[in-house]
Structures are given as structure tokens and as C-alpha cells.
Write a protein that holds these residues in place. Structure first.
Motif, PDB file in Angstrom:
ATOM      1  N   MET A  47     -24.220   7.683  15.533  1.00 24.71           N
ATOM      2  CA  MET A  47     -23.547   7.998  14.276  1.00 24.71           C
ATOM      3  C   MET A  47     -22.891   6.752  13.675  1.00 24.71           C
ATOM      4  N   VAL A  75     -17.490   7.836   2.525  1.00 24.00           N
ATOM      5  CA  VAL A  75     -18.150   6.740   3.257  1.00 24.00           C
ATOM      6  C   VAL A  75     -18.470   5.581   2.317  1.00 24.00           C
ATOM      7  N   VAL A 123     -25.964   7.446   4.629  1.00 23.01           N
ATOM      8  CA  VAL A 123     -25.203   8.676   4.881  1.00 23.01           C
ATOM      9  C   VAL A 123     -24.959   9.421   3.572  1.00 23.01           C
ATOM     10  N   GLN A 162     -26.634  13.002   2.535  1.00 20.05           N
ATOM     11  CA  GLN A 162     -25.767  14.155   2.259  1.00 20.05           C
ATOM     12  C   GLN A 162     -26.116  14.781   0.914  1.00 20.05           C
ATOM     13  N   LEU A 179     -17.132  10.473   9.018  1.00 19.14           N
ATOM     14  CA  LEU A 179     -18.370  10.988   9.600  1.00 19.14           C
ATOM     15  C   LEU A 179     -18.142  11.471  11.024  1.00 19.14           C
ATOM     16  N   THR A 214     -15.612   5.212   6.912  1.00 19.37           N
ATOM     17  CA  THR A 214     -16.726   5.614   7.773  1.00 19.37           C
ATOM     18  C   THR A 214     -16.261   6.559   8.889  1.00 19.37           C
ATOM     19  N   PRO A 253     -26.553  12.171  11.292  1.00 16.04           N
ATOM     20  CA  PRO A 253     -26.883  10.890  10.681  1.00 16.04           C
ATOM     21  C   PRO A 253     -27.434   9.924  11.732  1.00 16.04           C
ATOM     22  N   ARG A 263     -20.233  18.025   1.379  1.00 16.63           N
ATOM     23  CA  ARG A 263     -21.194  16.922   1.506  1.00 16.63           C
ATOM     24  C   ARG A 263     -20.853  15.816   0.500  1.00 16.63           C
ATOM     25  N   ILE A 314     -17.811  13.850   1.640  1.00 11.58           N
ATOM     26  CA  ILE A 314     -18.142  12.889   2.698  1.00 11.58           C
ATOM     27  C   ILE A 314     -18.903  11.701   2.119  1.00 11.58           C
TER      28      ILE A 314
END
Length: 256
Positions: free
Chosen positions: A165, A130, A173, A177, A138, A135, A21, A123, A126
Motif C-alpha cells: 500500500m 492523497v 491512488v 478511486q 490510505l 498518504t 491499491p 473515494r 481519499i
């Protein structure tokens, strides 16, 4: 979507698309090291760095179309297009959708197969985390983004990757993903390439290992495989001199 972009050098245009990312900031050593040989164009893919996210549905196709619009804005008819990790997925999408714009292809630490279901599910996990404010999830993946040598001996590189990142906006993000999770298998695209390709892989890459790189190189009619020693999934950041050397050799071989 208009992409924010950093460029350096002149001559044959070479577009480098960043990993997830991160942003085009990851290509600092490439803009410096490759500028004597070519015109290096490094955009921020949508949502990252200086580029807005927009409201399109998540897809690598949308990101590929963004890059072609950037080429139009830059007055570039055909370019060498390459990317690391997620940037490689976007590169393959661009080759499928806009093959007439591509002079050569660079695929670094990426893979051509679609995600299996467990990877897609992770994915999505995540993405949801986020967006809910977690966060830190990640950064859980930071150790696997770089090779063992970098983890053990290159604290400054590790810190730089962590900073890049942490700068990634949560909405970008999540969008990226989901875009990566929905991408199709690209082996058909690779088999139909009519331009040369350079496949690059770090010998310590745990995410897209040598077997994936070799499979891509074998699929392309005209490809060369370069293995970067003591580098993981972010070989361009971990071993920039070695990465630049193989890219410069490839670009020189394409020059008229």
C-alpha cells in the motif's frame, strides 16, 4: 497504455488483476502455485507497479481495454480473466466490453453493484487527500482489507500488505478511486455471461462480504461459489494455498 506484467507457467492463459491499491506483486504465491497448471499472467494496472498512469479519464473501462491490449501483445486470443477487489471490477468491465476474449471468469472479493453515493464521496475524499500529500489516509483502511484472523495472527502478511500500500503512487491512488467510483452496475454483464465463472470470497471479508459473492454467483448462468476460511478481503494473500486450490480446480475444468 502498455502494462508491465509478470508471467509464469505455460498452457491455458489465466490473467489475474490485482486489488487496490496494490500491484501484481500481490500475486507472487499464485504465480508460483498455479504455474504447474496454467500460464499465469499478472499485469500491473495503470499507475501501479511498473505501469505508467497515462492521461486518460479515470474509468474501469480504460483499465479493461489495457488488459485486452496486453493479451494482443502476448498473442493470447482468449483467456481466463479474473481479479480481486478492484481487479474484479476491471474483469467485469472487460466481460462487458470484450466478451469474445474471455474463456472463464474469476471474481474474488469484489461486488457487482455500483457504489452508493456515500461510498463515491468517500473515494473522492481519499483521492483529494492523497493528492494533497496525506498518504497516510490510505493506510486508515488497512485493518478492513484483511480478515480478523490475519490481523490477530499473521503479522508478516499484514506487514506485506502495508508495504504494498505504501508503494502506491498518490496519482494512481486518486485515479483508481475515481475510476472505481464511476463504474456502472455489472449485474447485467454477469447475467449475460456465456462462460463459466468462479466466485471466491473470504469468510471474514468485511468490504465485499459473502452476500455480495452469493449475489454475483446467482446472477451468472454457470457459476460456482468458493468460500475461503479465515480470510478477509485479500484472500489470495491471506490464504494463498486455499485460494490456489479452488482456482486450479476451476482452470482444470476449463481445459480442453
Amino acid at each position: 497504455m502498455q502494462l508491465y506484467s509478470r508471467s509464469a507457467g505455460s498452457g491455458l492463459p489465466v490473467v489475474l488483476l490485482h486489488a487496490f491499491p496494490l500491484s501484481s506483486a500481490m500475486w507472487l504465491a499464485q504465480r508460483e502455485g498455479l504455474a504447474p497448471f496454467c500460464r499465469v499472467i499478472t499485469p500491473d494496472l495503470r499507475g501501479f507497479g511498473g505501469t505508467l498512469l497515462g492521461d486518460d479519464e479515470p474509468s474501469v473501462d480504460a483499465m479493461a481495454d489495457d488488459v485486452v491490449r496486453l493479451l494482443d501483445e502476448e498473442g493470447v486470443d482468449r483467456a481466463v480473466v479474473g481479479g480481486q477487489s478492484m481487479g474484479g471490477y476491471v474483469t467485469m468491465a472487460l466481460c462487458r466490453r470484450h466478451p469474445e476474449r474471455v474463456l472463464g471468469v474469476i471474481l474474488a472479493d469484489t461486488k457487482a453493484q455500483a457504489d452508493p453515493e456515500p461510498v463515491r464521496a468517500n473515494r473522492e475524499r481519499i483521492a483529494e487527500a492523497v493528492l494533497a500529500g496525506d498518504t497516510g489516509v490510505l493506510l486508515d483502511g488497512l485493518p478492513t482489507l484483511v480478515g480478523a484472523t490475519t490481523r490477530e495472527r499473521r503479522g508478516m502478511v499484514l506487514g506485506r500488505v502495508r508495504g504494498l500500500m505504501q508503494a502506491a503512487p498518490p496519482a494512481a491512488v486518486a485515479w483508481a478511486q475515481r475510476a472505481m467510483g464511476a463504474r456502472p452496475d455489472a449485474f447485467g454483464t454477469l447475467r449475460s455471461l456465456t462462460v463459466p465463472a468462479l466466485v471466491v470470497v473470504g469468510d471474514e471479508d468485511e468490504i465485499s462480504p459473502l452476500a455480495d459473492a452469493r449475489a454475483m454467483a446467482e446472477a451468472v448462468p454457470e457459476a460456482r461459489l468458493a468460500v475461503i476460511e479465515k480470510a478477509g478481503h485479500l484472500s489470495a494473500i491471506e490464504q494463498p494455498e486455499a485460494f490456489n486450490r479452488v482456482v486450479a480446480e476451476f482452470v482444470k475444468s476449463l481445459a480442453p
